[in-house]
Write a protein that holds these residues in place. Structure first.
Motif, PDB file in Angstrom:
ATOM      1  N   ALA A  58       0.907  -1.170   0.002  1.00  0.00           N
ATOM      2  CA  ALA A  58      -0.135   0.076  -0.176  1.00  0.00           C
ATOM      3  C   ALA A  58       0.841   1.193   0.234  1.00  0.00           C
ATOM      4  O   ALA A  58       2.042   1.343   0.459  1.00  0.00           O
ATOM      5  CB  ALA A  58      -0.809  -0.037   1.332  1.00  0.00           C
ATOM      6  N   GLY A  59       0.278   2.202  -0.317  1.00  0.00           N
ATOM      7  CA  GLY A  59       1.251   3.453  -0.370  1.00  0.00           C
ATOM      8  C   GLY A  59       0.339   4.848  -0.415  1.00  0.00           C
ATOM      9  O   GLY A  59      -1.067   4.597  -0.441  1.00  0.00           O
ATOM     10  N   HIS A  60       0.753   5.952  -0.406  1.00  0.00           N
ATOM     11  CA  HIS A  60       0.122   7.355  -0.501  1.00  0.00           C
ATOM     12  C   HIS A  60       0.976   8.296  -1.033  1.00  0.00           C
ATOM     13  O   HIS A  60       2.283   8.317  -0.708  1.00  0.00           O
ATOM     14  CB  HIS A  60      -0.167   7.657   0.896  1.00  0.00           C
ATOM     15  N   SER A  61       0.498   9.065  -1.799  1.00  0.00           N
ATOM     16  CA  SER A  61       1.159  10.103  -2.573  1.00  0.00           C
ATOM     17  C   SER A  61       0.854  11.214  -2.192  1.00  0.00           C
ATOM     18  O   SER A  61      -0.705  11.852  -2.350  1.00  0.00           O
ATOM     19  CB  SER A  61       1.162  10.000  -4.198  1.00  0.00           C
ATOM     20  N   THR A  79       0.280  -2.138   5.141  1.00  0.00           N
ATOM     21  CA  THR A  79      -0.761  -2.497   4.813  1.00  0.00           C
ATOM     22  C   THR A  79      -1.505  -0.893   4.694  1.00  0.00           C
ATOM     23  O   THR A  79      -0.804   0.182   4.847  1.00  0.00           O
ATOM     24  CB  THR A  79      -1.582  -2.617   6.436  1.00  0.00           C
ATOM     25  N   PRO A  80      -2.620  -0.860   4.030  1.00  0.00           N
ATOM     26  CA  PRO A  80      -3.442   0.407   3.769  1.00  0.00           C
ATOM     27  C   PRO A  80      -3.613   1.426   5.106  1.00  0.00           C
ATOM     28  O   PRO A  80      -3.496   2.440   4.884  1.00  0.00           O
ATOM     29  CB  PRO A  80      -4.617  -0.008   3.257  1.00  0.00           C
ATOM     30  N   GLY A  81      -3.818   0.754   5.929  1.00  0.00           N
ATOM     31  CA  GLY A  81      -3.866   1.292   7.301  1.00  0.00           C
ATOM     32  C   GLY A  81      -2.559   2.115   7.904  1.00  0.00           C
ATOM     33  O   GLY A  81      -2.599   3.142   8.284  1.00  0.00           O
ATOM     34  N   GLU A  82      -1.651   1.319   7.708  1.00  0.00           N
ATOM     35  CA  GLU A  82      -0.329   1.861   8.080  1.00  0.00           C
ATOM     36  C   GLU A  82       0.125   2.953   7.143  1.00  0.00           C
ATOM     37  O   GLU A  82       0.619   4.000   7.471  1.00  0.00           O
ATOM     38  CB  GLU A  82       0.894   0.873   8.014  1.00  0.00           C
ATOM     39  N   ALA A  83       0.062   2.962   5.935  1.00  0.00           N
ATOM     40  CA  ALA A  83       0.292   3.951   4.840  1.00  0.00           C
ATOM     41  C   ALA A  83      -0.677   5.022   5.089  1.00  0.00           C
ATOM     42  O   ALA A  83      -0.101   6.421   5.020  1.00  0.00           O
ATOM     43  CB  ALA A  83      -0.150   3.398   3.383  1.00  0.00           C
ATOM     44  N   PRO A 130      -4.406   7.548  -2.123  1.00  0.00           N
ATOM     45  CA  PRO A 130      -3.928   6.196  -1.761  1.00  0.00           C
ATOM     46  C   PRO A 130      -3.841   5.207  -2.851  1.00  0.00           C
ATOM     47  O   PRO A 130      -4.166   5.385  -3.934  1.00  0.00           O
ATOM     48  CB  PRO A 130      -5.319   5.703  -1.004  1.00  0.00           C
ATOM     49  N   LEU A 131      -2.771   4.495  -2.833  1.00  0.00           N
ATOM     50  CA  LEU A 131      -2.116   3.652  -3.830  1.00  0.00           C
ATOM     51  C   LEU A 131      -2.284   2.301  -3.191  1.00  0.00           C
ATOM     52  O   LEU A 131      -2.095   1.924  -2.075  1.00  0.00           O
ATOM     53  CB  LEU A 131      -0.486   4.297  -4.154  1.00  0.00           C
TER      54      LEU A 131
END
Ligand code: HEM
Length: 291
Positions: A20-23, A93-97, A119-120
């Motif tokens: 998971a990621g986030h930009s 994980t998406p939650g941690e990102a 969100p990625l």
């Protein structure tokens, strides 16, 4: 590549296989000196942080090799949406990102205003949403470091990033036969092998890192974004010289030989920015490269 540069680089630059990621992107909304102070104390916690030319200009400083992303206007146009700051979170994980992205936003709120928060996610075994595996021809190990990192000087261990959000016209792509899709990408979907007779306009031929007079190696760390209605690829590539990625964008948009990348019939850049990713010193960004 000097081991020193590798040791100084932001650790996130070499993270592979994130789930998971986030930009995130920010404009400058306060005093540039406060912005610099916020960056100097920021705990990036593994995220990659990139500084855009608007912030460097507001500080009346200079980073050799950094410039605003220019609109690329060929038979296809790629827009410039250059911002002051970019962060790229990659996590397990998406939650941690999400939590990590939120912590960055909180630390930077005030001198910076958040304008992009995307969100990625990892799709299957690291595929783009077209279904094709992405990142196969990336340089690895020491080659990746030599490609992505500034080797010496005040900015040793730093890097430059090209960041573009692409939106896919996936239903249009899925109407093609598998053979037609392979011709667009230049690799076979069935076994991910490069095709010997890939068309000149296929994406892999347009972006071929070794196939032109000036090799154009880059380290790609892109991730998919979106839902069933709107989706695409957050394209991210790291280089030690922005001319490399710009040459490839010109080839894709038909500015070099009039041939446009076939992939651009099925996806379009909605954003575009260049960012300087400074090296680290004692767990914080080393901003001494802004002179
Ligand atoms: C939505 C946009 C894009 C998609 C879906 C996409 C997808 C792909 C895929 C599936 C491959 C083949 C496997 C691999 O080697 O990774 C590939 C290769 C590549 N792409 Fe892209 N790409 C996109 C945009 C770009 C852009 C904007 C650039 C350059 C600025 C780029 C540079 C490259 C390079 C250098 C390669 C490897 C070529 C070689 O074999 O040497 N791509 N891409």
């Amino acid at each position: 590549m000097e081991k020193k540069a590798i040791a100084l680089a932001q650790p996130g630059l070499f993270v592979e296989g994130a789930v998971a990621g986030h930009s995130l992107e920010w404009t400058l909304s306060g005093d540039p000196r406060e912005a610099l102070a916020a960056l100097a104390t920021l705990d990036p916690a593994g995220a990659i942080i990139g500084i855009g030319a608007p912030l460097v200009a507001a500080l009346e400083r200079r980073v050799d090799g950094l410039r605003p992303f220019p609109e690329i206007a060929g038979s296809i146009t790629m827009p410039s949406t250059q911002n002051a700051l970019w962060a790229y979170v990659m996590d397990a994980t998406p939650g941690e990102a999400f939590a990590r992205a939120e912590s960055l936003e909180r630390q930077l709120r005030g001198p910076f205003a958040l304008v992009e928060s995307l969100p990625l996610f990892r799709y299957r075994d690291g595929r783009d949403l077209t279904g094709y595996k992405d990142g196969t021809a990336n340089p690895e190990g020491d080659d990746a470091a030599a490609t992505a990192l500034i080797a010496d000087g005040a900015r040793a261990g730093g890097s430059f990033a090209l960041v573009q959000r692409y939106v896919h016209y996936r239903s249009r792509f899925s109407r093609l036969s598998e053979a037609e899709r392979d011709d667009v990408i230049g690799r076979r979907y069935a076994d991910n092998e490069e095709m010997e007779e890939a068309p000149e306009t296929s994406h892999v031929r347009r972006t071929d890192q070794e196939g032109y007079d000036e090799p154009a190696f880059m380290v790609r760390r892109s991730m998919p974004w979106g839902d069933l209605r709107t989706h695409g690829l957050q394209f991210v590539a790291f280089v030690n010289d922005l001319d490399i990625v710009e040459r490839v964008l010109h080839r894709m948009c038909g500015l070099i030989d009039g041939r446009t990348d076939a992939l651009l019939r099925f996806t379009a850049a909605e954003t575009g920015g260049y960012y300087y990713c400074p090296p680290m010193a004692d767990g914080r960004l080393d901003l001494s490269g802004l002179i």
